[in-house]
Design an enzyme around this catalytic site. Structure first.
Site, PDB file in Angstrom:
ATOM      1  CD  GLU A  77      -3.049  -0.996   0.201  1.00 57.41           C
ATOM      2  OE1 GLU A  77      -3.854  -1.920   0.065  1.00 57.41           O
ATOM      3  OE2 GLU A  77      -3.113   0.055  -0.486  1.00 57.41           O
TER       4      GLU A  77
ATOM      5  NE  ARG B 121      -4.092   2.680  -0.513  1.00 56.59           N
ATOM      6  CZ  ARG B 121      -5.287   2.620   0.048  1.00 56.59           C
ATOM      7  NH1 ARG B 121      -5.883   3.723   0.415  1.00 56.59           N
ATOM      8  NH2 ARG B 121      -5.883   1.453   0.264  1.00 56.59           N
TER       9      ARG B 121
ATOM     10  CG  ASP C  39      -5.353  -7.827  -7.651  1.00 54.76           C
ATOM     11  OD1 ASP C  39      -4.254  -7.958  -7.105  1.00 54.76           O
ATOM     12  OD2 ASP C  39      -6.286  -7.164  -7.131  1.00 54.76           O
TER      13      ASP C  39
ATOM     14  CD  GLU D 124     -10.874  -2.681  -8.291  1.00 55.98           C
ATOM     15  OE1 GLU D 124      -9.900  -2.329  -7.585  1.00 55.98           O
ATOM     16  OE2 GLU D 124     -12.066  -2.559  -7.926  1.00 55.98           O
TER      17      GLU D 124
END
Length: 639
Positions: free
Chosen positions: A268, A272, A401, A535
């Site tokens: 993260e 980010r 993913d 998404e």
């Protein structure tokens, strides 16, 4: 020795033991050596040893640890070994790609990885200052003193980079129809509304709680603050919200503190914070964003200090200690976490001139190339100690993913020179097509999950990014493969659209299934929520740009209307707990990725193709744009 001095009226201690003079000498010699050995051993303990911290200042041990982790002369540092890991790591927030409820519900906390000694130091890769043009430097004549060469500090040539772009960053704004412009302006208003409320009620906190009108910090970012600020920067810039962008920039300059001490998600923080800072630097040329990204990147390097070089998922940004998630199987690292570093770390090396970042992620590739892939598939859990798979659970949604996304985008970002990444992507997609792609009784195409050969016929919202990814890959293929993959991308995106249209709110659930007579709907209460995820609209944006079929803009506008109707509240936007019931029950959280991704992709869906053109940019998995390497942008004369 003070302890062995004779006291008045009392014989010395050795004498009291009846020792002769030679024996006294040997006894004193032995005792002195023993004390010296014990004291010296304190300085040979690992930097994280609690005993050493009793005798050495904390600042000294911390600086020693950070300098060794940042050095390119070793792939592993003895300051953060397996033996230093706590037996029970502190609780941390779960990573974004895992369902917020699922790990607590489905997984018991497991023991951390076996405590092992760290690996031996590796040879550092040759730096750009050591090798130039692939030729070794000439050696001085025998007996002559070596020539001293003066090198200018490394400097990234930003102006040269901007000249290499084929389109203006914000596009030309020509030839659009009034309806498209009006819809884009509506999305821009939504962004301003989300930002203004965050600024008013939660500036400096990580996210806004719009119902209670306060901020949320959480424990996923290791003490870092302002996640919404960093995530929103490039969106504000692209939408030409100039005043709001300056507010965000001012906060970064004056209030963004990297000297924190807490447990953070490596994944993260990378996607980010580092992704957002890098993107904003490339868009604006403002040095503050580059400098913050490089400083934060250095703090992540100790996570790679494992026997294999596969990083652990959690790192203390102050001490550099790292460990695996408590819910991760047998102390394993997660495919979607260690596989989603490549884009950002290559840019950290590009901007700093320091090859250590690139070497770390290239080593991950080497480990993955050696390990056997069951049926050609990549399981989600890998041991950072042994480099072997821990479970044979394969998912294109959560836990897997963005690994596949970064393979394709690494190839594109290299201007199609990274052939290794392209082959890994092609091989993985072929295995996915063969084993995971299925069609329901109602004709809906979906990607199932694979658990040791047994299929779980469900698809998560996170997996809906794959329509856009497969379409992007198809655009750069030829012949039958191009047509087949473009059709597959359109079918998957259509299935994800169905998961939206079959709900009462016209927003999609966290996961939907294809069993028990149900198709593209959540069948479990724990999967019915929507947390402002991007998404589905991400795939709409890619399919629009690559096909210009009007249905993708129509579907995107349906999402805008649903967000306005069910997620907009007095002080921002909130996720909802059940997409199948109205009026909506809100979860009181405006996620930072709503500003970074959902609103950005919707805005780009109604822009001309030259705004953040796919010829110039790839998006990291948080929708932060990173440039394609059309040219080497180092300053002239730099190695």
């Amino acid at each position: 020795m003070v302890l062995l001095r004779k006291l008045p009226g009392m014989p010395g201690w050795p004498a009291a033991l009846g020792l002769r003079l030679p024996q006294k000498f040997l006894f004193l010699l032995f005792l002195s050596g023993l004390l010296t050995l014990c004291f010296g051993a304190l300085f040979l303990l690992p930097d994280s040893s609690r005993f050493k911290r009793l005798f050495l200042p904390r600042r000294a041990t911390a600086s020693a640890s950070s300098s060794s982790s940042a050095s390119s002369s070793s792939a592993s540092s003895s300051s953060t070994r397996d033996t230093d890991l706590p037996r029970s790591p502190p609780a941390a927030a779960e990573p974004r790609h895992a369902s917020p409820a699922a790990p607590r519900r489905l997984r018991e906390k497991l023991r951390t990885a076996a405590r092992m000694a760290g690996p031996p130091a590796r040879t550092a890769p040759a730096s750009r200052q050591q090798v130039q043009g692939g030729e070794s430097r000439a050696q001085p004549a025998s007996g002559a003193p070596p020539a001293r060469e003066t090198r200018a500090p490394f400097r990234f040539d930003y102006e040269r980079f901007r000249r290499s772009l084929r389109h203006p960053v914000r596009g030309g704004r020509s030839g659009e129809d009034p309806e498209t412009r009006a819809r884009r302006m509506k999305i821009k208003e939504m962004m301003k509304f989300a930002w203004d409320n965050y600024k008013q009620y939660a500036l400096g906190k990580n996210e806004l709680r719009p119902l209670t009108k306060n901020g949320h910090i959480g424990n996923m970012f290791g003490g870092l603050r302002g996640a919404t600020v960093i995530d929103a920067l490039d969106t504000l810039y692209i939408m030409e919200l100039e005043e709001e962008f300056q507010e965000a920039k001012q906060w970064v300059e004056k209030s963004f503190d990297l000297n924190v001490n807490g447990e953070a998600s490596l994944f993260e923080v990378n996607i980010r914070y580092i992704g957002g800072l890098l993107a904003t630097y490339y868009l604006t040329g403002e040095e503050v964003f580059k400098n913050k990204a490089l400083e934060l990147g250095e703090k992540l390097l100790p996570a790679f200090n494992t026997p294999t070089g596969i990083p652990r998922g959690v790192i203390n940004l102050g001490s550099g200690m790292s460990w695996s998630w408590g819910w991760a199987s047998a102390g394993s690292s997660i495919l979607a976490e260690f596989g989603t570093l490549h884009l950002e770390f290559l840019h950290l090396s590009e901007l700093s001139g320091n090859p250590v970042f690139a070497e770390k992620v290239r080593n991950i590739r080497r480990v993955l190339s050696r390990v056997e892939k069951p049926q050609g598939l990549y399981p989600n859990f890998l041991s950072p100690v042994t480099g072997s798979w821990v479970q044979h659970h394969v998912s294109i949604g959560g836990l897997g993913d963005s690994f596949y996304e970064y393979l394709l985008k690494s190839w594109l970002m290299s201007d199609k020179k990274d052939s290794e990444a392209k082959k890994m992507y092609d091989d993985a997609l072929e295995a996915i097509e063969k084993h995971l792609v299925k069609k329901s009784a109602g004709g809906l195409t979906y990607i199932a999950e694979w658990r040791g050969g047994i299929l779980d016929h469900k698809m998560g919202h996170l997996a809906c990014f794959s329509g856009g990814m497969i379409a992007l890959g198809a655009e750069h293929s030829t012949g039958e493969r191009r047509q087949r993959h473009m059709e597959l991308a359109a079918e998957i995106t259509s299935t994800c659209h169905e998961s939206y249209t079959r709900s009462e709110t016209k927003l999609g659930p966290e996961a939907f299934r294809f069993d028990a007579g149900s198709e593209a709907m959540a069948t479990r209460l724990s999967e019915r929520y929507y947390i402002l995820r991007p998404e589905v609209v991400e795939s709409y944006m890619y399919l629009w740009r690559l096909t210009h079929h009007p249905k993708y803009r129509h579907w995107g506008w349906e999402v805008v209307q649903a967000l306005e109707k069910h997620c907009r509240v007095e002080a921002g936007f909130s996720g909802i707990r059940d997409v199948y019931s109205t009026p909506a029950l809100h979860d009181n959280m405006q996620q930072s990725f709503f500003l970074a991704e959902t609103l950005k992709y919707l805005y780009l869906l109604f822009c001309e193709d030259d705004v953040l053109s796919l010829e110039d940019w790839v998006f990291n998995t948080e929708a932060h744009p990173l440039p394609i390497n059309h040219t080497d942008s180092k300053a002239a004369g730099q190695p």
